[in-house]
Design a protein around this motif. Sequence first.
Motif, PDB file in Angstrom:
ATOM      1  N   ILE A 142       0.842  -1.195   0.000  1.00  0.00           N
ATOM      2  CA  ILE A 142       0.000   0.000   0.000  1.00  0.00           C
ATOM      3  C   ILE A 142       0.880   1.249   0.000  1.00  0.00           C
ATOM      4  CG2 ILE A 142      -1.831   1.255   1.197  1.00  0.00           C
ATOM      5  CD1 ILE A 142      -2.560  -1.390   2.607  1.00  0.00           C
ATOM      6  N   LEU A 143       0.725   2.060  -1.027  1.00  0.00           N
ATOM      7  CA  LEU A 143       1.414   3.343  -1.125  1.00  0.00           C
ATOM      8  C   LEU A 143       0.447   4.425  -0.667  1.00  0.00           C
ATOM      9  CD1 LEU A 143       3.721   5.240  -2.095  1.00  0.00           C
ATOM     10  CD2 LEU A 143       2.678   5.133  -4.372  1.00  0.00           C
ATOM     11  N   VAL A 144       0.843   5.193   0.344  1.00  0.00           N
ATOM     12  CA  VAL A 144      -0.015   6.244   0.890  1.00  0.00           C
ATOM     13  C   VAL A 144       0.614   7.608   0.616  1.00  0.00           C
ATOM     14  CG1 VAL A 144      -1.267   7.041   2.934  1.00  0.00           C
ATOM     15  CG2 VAL A 144      -0.633   4.628   2.741  1.00  0.00           C
ATOM     16  N   ILE A 145      -0.177   8.500   0.028  1.00  0.00           N
ATOM     17  CA  ILE A 145       0.312   9.843  -0.278  1.00  0.00           C
ATOM     18  C   ILE A 145      -0.391  10.856   0.624  1.00  0.00           C
ATOM     19  CG2 ILE A 145       0.716  11.574  -2.075  1.00  0.00           C
ATOM     20  CD1 ILE A 145       2.036   8.929  -2.697  1.00  0.00           C
ATOM     21  N   PHE A 146       0.396  11.672   1.311  1.00  0.00           N
ATOM     22  CA  PHE A 146      -0.161  12.766   2.108  1.00  0.00           C
ATOM     23  C   PHE A 146       0.384  14.099   1.615  1.00  0.00           C
ATOM     24  CE2 PHE A 146      -1.579   9.704   5.301  1.00  0.00           C
ATOM     25  CZ  PHE A 146      -2.771  10.290   5.704  1.00  0.00           C
ATOM     26  N   ARG A 147      -0.398  15.127   1.844  1.00  0.00           N
ATOM     27  CA  ARG A 147      -0.042  16.497   1.470  1.00  0.00           C
ATOM     28  C   ARG A 147      -0.242  17.363   2.700  1.00  0.00           C
ATOM     29  NH1 ARG A 147      -3.326  19.616  -3.415  1.00  0.00           N
ATOM     30  NH2 ARG A 147      -1.774  21.240  -3.881  1.00  0.00           N
ATOM     31  N   GLY A 187     -14.231  12.321   5.347  1.00  0.00           N
ATOM     32  CA  GLY A 187     -13.950  12.547   6.752  1.00  0.00           C
ATOM     33  C   GLY A 187     -12.791  13.460   7.069  1.00  0.00           C
ATOM     34  N   SER A 188     -12.264  13.320   8.260  1.00  0.00           N
ATOM     35  CA  SER A 188     -11.234  14.205   8.789  1.00  0.00           C
ATOM     36  C   SER A 188      -9.840  13.878   8.250  1.00  0.00           C
ATOM     37  CB  SER A 188     -11.213  14.101  10.320  1.00  0.00           C
ATOM     38  OG  SER A 188     -10.024  14.639  10.863  1.00  0.00           O
ATOM     39  N   TYR A 189      -9.178  14.892   7.745  1.00  0.00           N
ATOM     40  CA  TYR A 189      -7.777  14.740   7.323  1.00  0.00           C
ATOM     41  C   TYR A 189      -6.946  14.194   8.486  1.00  0.00           C
ATOM     42  CZ  TYR A 189      -2.975  16.196   6.173  1.00  0.00           C
ATOM     43  OH  TYR A 189      -1.610  16.236   5.950  1.00  0.00           O
ATOM     44  N   PHE A 190      -7.162  14.732   9.664  1.00  0.00           N
ATOM     45  CA  PHE A 190      -6.319  14.368  10.803  1.00  0.00           C
ATOM     46  C   PHE A 190      -6.610  12.961  11.309  1.00  0.00           C
ATOM     47  CE2 PHE A 190      -6.094  18.977  10.684  1.00  0.00           C
ATOM     48  CZ  PHE A 190      -4.731  19.171  10.798  1.00  0.00           C
ATOM     49  N   ALA A 193      -4.884  10.745   8.848  1.00  0.00           N
ATOM     50  CA  ALA A 193      -3.435  10.744   9.060  1.00  0.00           C
ATOM     51  C   ALA A 193      -3.052   9.920  10.290  1.00  0.00           C
ATOM     52  CB  ALA A 193      -2.931  12.178   9.206  1.00  0.00           C
ATOM     53  N   LEU A 194      -3.799  10.080  11.369  1.00  0.00           N
ATOM     54  CA  LEU A 194      -3.501   9.336  12.591  1.00  0.00           C
ATOM     55  C   LEU A 194      -3.654   7.830  12.371  1.00  0.00           C
ATOM     56  CD1 LEU A 194      -5.193  11.616  15.273  1.00  0.00           C
ATOM     57  CD2 LEU A 194      -2.773  10.989  15.185  1.00  0.00           C
ATOM     58  N   ALA A 195      -4.675   7.450  11.611  1.00  0.00           N
ATOM     59  CA  ALA A 195      -4.902   6.028  11.345  1.00  0.00           C
ATOM     60  C   ALA A 195      -3.742   5.415  10.571  1.00  0.00           C
ATOM     61  CB  ALA A 195      -6.216   5.847  10.587  1.00  0.00           C
ATOM     62  N   TRP A 196      -3.248   6.130   9.567  1.00  0.00           N
ATOM     63  CA  TRP A 196      -2.154   5.588   8.760  1.00  0.00           C
ATOM     64  C   TRP A 196      -0.809   5.703   9.463  1.00  0.00           C
ATOM     65  CZ3 TRP A 196      -2.597   2.277   5.030  1.00  0.00           C
ATOM     66  CH2 TRP A 196      -3.829   2.168   4.376  1.00  0.00           C
ATOM     67  N   GLU A 284      -5.427  28.131  14.099  1.00  0.00           N
ATOM     68  CA  GLU A 284      -6.293  27.004  14.470  1.00  0.00           C
ATOM     69  C   GLU A 284      -5.755  25.697  13.882  1.00  0.00           C
ATOM     70  OE1 GLU A 284     -10.927  25.477  13.946  1.00  0.00           O
ATOM     71  OE2 GLU A 284     -10.426  27.572  13.535  1.00  0.00           O
ATOM     72  N   MET A 285      -5.314  25.768  12.630  1.00  0.00           N
ATOM     73  CA  MET A 285      -4.737  24.587  11.995  1.00  0.00           C
ATOM     74  C   MET A 285      -3.423  24.192  12.669  1.00  0.00           C
ATOM     75  SD  MET A 285      -5.103  22.352   9.425  1.00  0.00           S
ATOM     76  CE  MET A 285      -5.953  23.034   7.988  1.00  0.00           C
ATOM     77  N   ASP A 286      -2.611  25.185  13.015  1.00  0.00           N
ATOM     78  CA  ASP A 286      -1.343  24.920  13.710  1.00  0.00           C
ATOM     79  C   ASP A 286      -1.592  24.163  15.010  1.00  0.00           C
ATOM     80  OD1 ASP A 286      -0.201  26.365  11.667  1.00  0.00           O
ATOM     81  OD2 ASP A 286       0.226  28.153  12.887  1.00  0.00           O
ATOM     82  N   ALA A 287      -2.604  24.601  15.742  1.00  0.00           N
ATOM     83  CA  ALA A 287      -2.921  23.976  17.023  1.00  0.00           C
ATOM     84  C   ALA A 287      -3.420  22.540  16.817  1.00  0.00           C
ATOM     85  CB  ALA A 287      -3.975  24.796  17.762  1.00  0.00           C
ATOM     86  N   LYS A 288      -4.209  22.346  15.773  1.00  0.00           N
ATOM     87  CA  LYS A 288      -4.740  21.016  15.475  1.00  0.00           C
ATOM     88  C   LYS A 288      -3.600  20.066  15.090  1.00  0.00           C
ATOM     89  CE  LYS A 288      -8.334  18.255  14.560  1.00  0.00           C
ATOM     90  NZ  LYS A 288      -9.352  17.865  15.558  1.00  0.00           N
ATOM     91  N   PHE A 289      -2.682  20.564  14.296  1.00  0.00           N
ATOM     92  CA  PHE A 289      -1.532  19.744  13.911  1.00  0.00           C
ATOM     93  C   PHE A 289      -0.700  19.391  15.137  1.00  0.00           C
ATOM     94  CE2 PHE A 289       2.758  18.872  12.529  1.00  0.00           C
ATOM     95  CZ  PHE A 289       2.568  18.072  11.407  1.00  0.00           C
ATOM     96  N   GLU A 290      -0.475  20.358  15.987  1.00  0.00           N
ATOM     97  CA  GLU A 290       0.303  20.146  17.207  1.00  0.00           C
ATOM     98  C   GLU A 290      -0.363  19.086  18.079  1.00  0.00           C
ATOM     99  OE1 GLU A 290       3.515  20.688  19.781  1.00  0.00           O
ATOM    100  OE2 GLU A 290       3.209  21.563  17.785  1.00  0.00           O
ATOM    101  N   GLN A 291      -1.675  19.169  18.183  1.00  0.00           N
ATOM    102  CA  GLN A 291      -2.434  18.236  19.010  1.00  0.00           C
ATOM    103  C   GLN A 291      -2.411  16.819  18.444  1.00  0.00           C
ATOM    104  OE1 GLN A 291      -6.619  19.229  19.175  1.00  0.00           O
ATOM    105  NE2 GLN A 291      -7.194  17.216  19.928  1.00  0.00           N
ATOM    106  N   CYS A 292      -2.532  16.698  17.133  1.00  0.00           N
ATOM    107  CA  CYS A 292      -2.710  15.380  16.514  1.00  0.00           C
ATOM    108  C   CYS A 292      -1.421  14.728  16.010  1.00  0.00           C
ATOM    109  CB  CYS A 292      -3.692  15.488  15.345  1.00  0.00           C
ATOM    110  SG  CYS A 292      -5.365  15.940  15.803  1.00  0.00           S
ATOM    111  N   LEU A 293      -0.560  15.509  15.356  1.00  0.00           N
ATOM    112  CA  LEU A 293       0.532  14.902  14.614  1.00  0.00           C
ATOM    113  C   LEU A 293       1.939  15.292  15.061  1.00  0.00           C
ATOM    114  CD1 LEU A 293      -1.007  15.095  11.023  1.00  0.00           C
ATOM    115  CD2 LEU A 293      -0.638  13.040  12.394  1.00  0.00           C
TER     116      LEU A 293
END
Length: 310
Positions: A142-147, A187-190, A193-196, A284-293
């Motif tokens: 499985i090849l997974v591409i993220f942006r 669904g949610s990008y985050f 991302a967390l699942a993969w 807001e996005m910065d905070a979400k990224f910090e929280q999740c990834l």
Amino acid sequence: MSSSEQKSKTNQEKAMEAMEQIAKEASKKSAEELVFTYKGVLYPSAICSQETFQALECFEAREEDLLAVTYPKCGTNWIVQILHEMVYPMQNDHPTLHQAMIEFGKPEKVQKLKDRPSPRVLSSHLYYDDIPKSILEKKVKILVIFRNPKDTAVSYFHFYNSNPVLPTYSSWDLFFKDYMSGKVCCGSYFDHALAWNKHIDEENVLIITFEEMKEDLPIQLKKISKFFGISLTEDQILLIENRTTFTSMKAKSKETHGKFGDAFFRKGDVGDWSSLFNEAQSQEMDAKFEQCLAGTKLGEKLNYNKYCTF
């Protein structure tokens, strides 16, 4: 024109006609009718159905299958075309997402996939846990591409407003709110991302980024071909690179995607997010990224500070 080219043209024309018919039917539906929920995730009703998802539960994977997984607008068309160039170099047809996406189409598509000869190039927007069980059991590669999530959001907003099978948004602000809460198709990008990220170290999973591909496509092409065990010469790599640049694919988009070409191939840039994000949304996005990834291997790979700061 050879018989194979004539057949290819016929197949392409059929695909275009099918897409146009789907768009025509979708244009008669309300925004609410254009989407439905399956396992808590929104999907476009014009090209997905609960029956197709149920049929996929019986999908029979093969070890030689090649699966590309993306969150929407992370390079889906790009990677599908690349894999087709690698696996079927002598074919003249151009794959459409409706053909490649395992969750797109009517339930009988699953049977058609069964009839397709190996190796099969497959693609999906599904979360890891929603991938058909046999794909995971047979350890299909499985090849997974993220942006980066900001460029993904802006590209997805424009895609929503240019794709007739999706509801339109009257403003970027409204879309951003839904994107951040995961109330968009697939669904949610985050969450995706967390699942993969949980499977980033598995031997049959390779995660690369849209930005890596933009920065040095030949290196990524070599990495992809090695991962799938496809032997390519330097000349073949060069040919695939030339045929799969954004400029090249956009130039052929009328041929490959008909009147929907502009919707699928808009800019393909890195950094376009700054055209729509305001400071509050960026934070807001910065905070979400910090929280999740932040601190995860995928988070590090996304190089957020480089691509997502003003």
